[in-house]
Design a protein around this motif. Sequence first.
Motif, PDB file in Angstrom:
ATOM      1  N   TRP A  43      -3.376   0.378  -3.307  1.00 38.82           N
ATOM      2  CA  TRP A  43      -2.734  -0.930  -3.166  1.00 38.82           C
ATOM      3  C   TRP A  43      -2.006  -0.827  -4.769  1.00 38.82           C
ATOM      4  O   TRP A  43      -2.530  -0.641  -5.724  1.00 38.82           O
ATOM      5  CB  TRP A  43      -3.625  -2.066  -3.250  1.00 38.82           C
ATOM      6  CG  TRP A  43      -3.015  -3.488  -3.350  1.00 38.82           C
ATOM      7  CD1 TRP A  43      -3.332  -3.965  -4.583  1.00 38.82           C
ATOM      8  CD2 TRP A  43      -2.287  -4.242  -2.525  1.00 38.82           C
ATOM      9  NE1 TRP A  43      -2.382  -5.323  -4.318  1.00 38.82           N
ATOM     10  CE2 TRP A  43      -2.100  -5.339  -3.012  1.00 38.82           C
ATOM     11  CE3 TRP A  43      -1.795  -3.899  -1.208  1.00 38.82           C
ATOM     12  CZ2 TRP A  43      -1.332  -6.556  -2.301  1.00 38.82           C
ATOM     13  CZ3 TRP A  43      -1.033  -4.873  -0.620  1.00 38.82           C
ATOM     14  CH2 TRP A  43      -0.835  -6.200  -1.020  1.00 38.82           C
ATOM     15  N   VAL A  98       0.767  -1.196   0.223  1.00 41.79           N
ATOM     16  CA  VAL A  98       0.133  -0.156   0.016  1.00 41.79           C
ATOM     17  C   VAL A  98       1.044   1.400  -0.061  1.00 41.79           C
ATOM     18  O   VAL A  98       1.866   1.220   0.913  1.00 41.79           O
ATOM     19  CB  VAL A  98      -1.123   0.109   1.275  1.00 41.79           C
ATOM     20  CG1 VAL A  98      -1.766   1.267   1.160  1.00 41.79           C
ATOM     21  CG2 VAL A  98      -1.878  -1.142   1.272  1.00 41.79           C
ATOM     22  N   ASN A 123       0.910  -3.885  -7.119  1.00 45.65           N
ATOM     23  CA  ASN A 123       1.715  -4.768  -7.168  1.00 45.65           C
ATOM     24  C   ASN A 123       2.481  -4.819  -8.253  1.00 45.65           C
ATOM     25  O   ASN A 123       3.141  -5.809  -8.876  1.00 45.65           O
ATOM     26  CB  ASN A 123       0.608  -6.046  -7.348  1.00 45.65           C
ATOM     27  CG  ASN A 123      -0.038  -6.089  -8.373  1.00 45.65           C
ATOM     28  OD1 ASN A 123      -0.209  -4.905  -9.418  1.00 45.65           O
ATOM     29  ND2 ASN A 123      -0.893  -6.771  -8.722  1.00 45.65           N
TER      30      ASN A 123
END
Length: 200
Positions: free
Chosen positions: A50, A43, A52
Motif C-alpha cells: 500500500w 496498492v 499513499n
Amino acid sequence: MEEVVLRLKELLFPSIADVAVLSVDVDIEIVRVDAQCIADGAVCPVCGVWSNRVHGSYLRFPADVPSGGRSVVLQLRVRRFTCGNSGCARRIFVERIPGLTRRHGQRTERLRSTLAAVGLALAGRAGARIARVLGASVSRSTVLRLVDALPEPEVPAQRVVGVDEYATRKGRHYGTVLVDIETRRPVDLLPDREASSLAS
C-alpha cells in the motif's frame, strides 16, 4: 451544491466506490464528466504494498455509455504513486479503479459490456450500426474484438451425445462430429471416422 454532486455520483457510478464527480458539462453532442478517485492511496500491482505517496497525476478520457443519444466522455484524473517497497521492480505505478476502467482502456467497463452484448446479439456490421444509433460510434472490427475477448461460457457435462460423420472432401476425407443432443450444439470435431478416435 454538494448534494447535487453526490446525486450525480450515485447516478453515474452507482456501484463504484472512491470516485467523485467534480462537474458535468453538457454539449449538443457530447457530455463531459470530470471525475477523480478519492481513495487515500493505492496498492502496487507488482508487490501488493500500500502506498499513499503521490508522485503526480494525469488525465484519461475513456468513453462511457451514451446518455440521451449523446456520447459521454469521462475526464478522469488518475494519480501516480511511488511504491513504498524499496525492493519492488516497479518504482512508480498508476492507481486502478476496479469496475470503471482497465489498463490502457479507451472505454469504461459499462460501455465494453454494452458493446459486447450488442455484438453477441447482432455481430459486427449490424452491431456497429446499432451502437452508432445509441450514441457510441465504433467499427465492426471493434465490436467483434470485444465479443472475442469475452470469456468462454461454462459448458455443462453432456449427458447424451450424438455421433455423425461429415465430409471435408466428398468420397476421400471424412471426420466425426459429436453433438450434445439436449442443447443441439456441437461438442467436438474429430479428424477421422475411426472407432479408436471416437472411443478416446
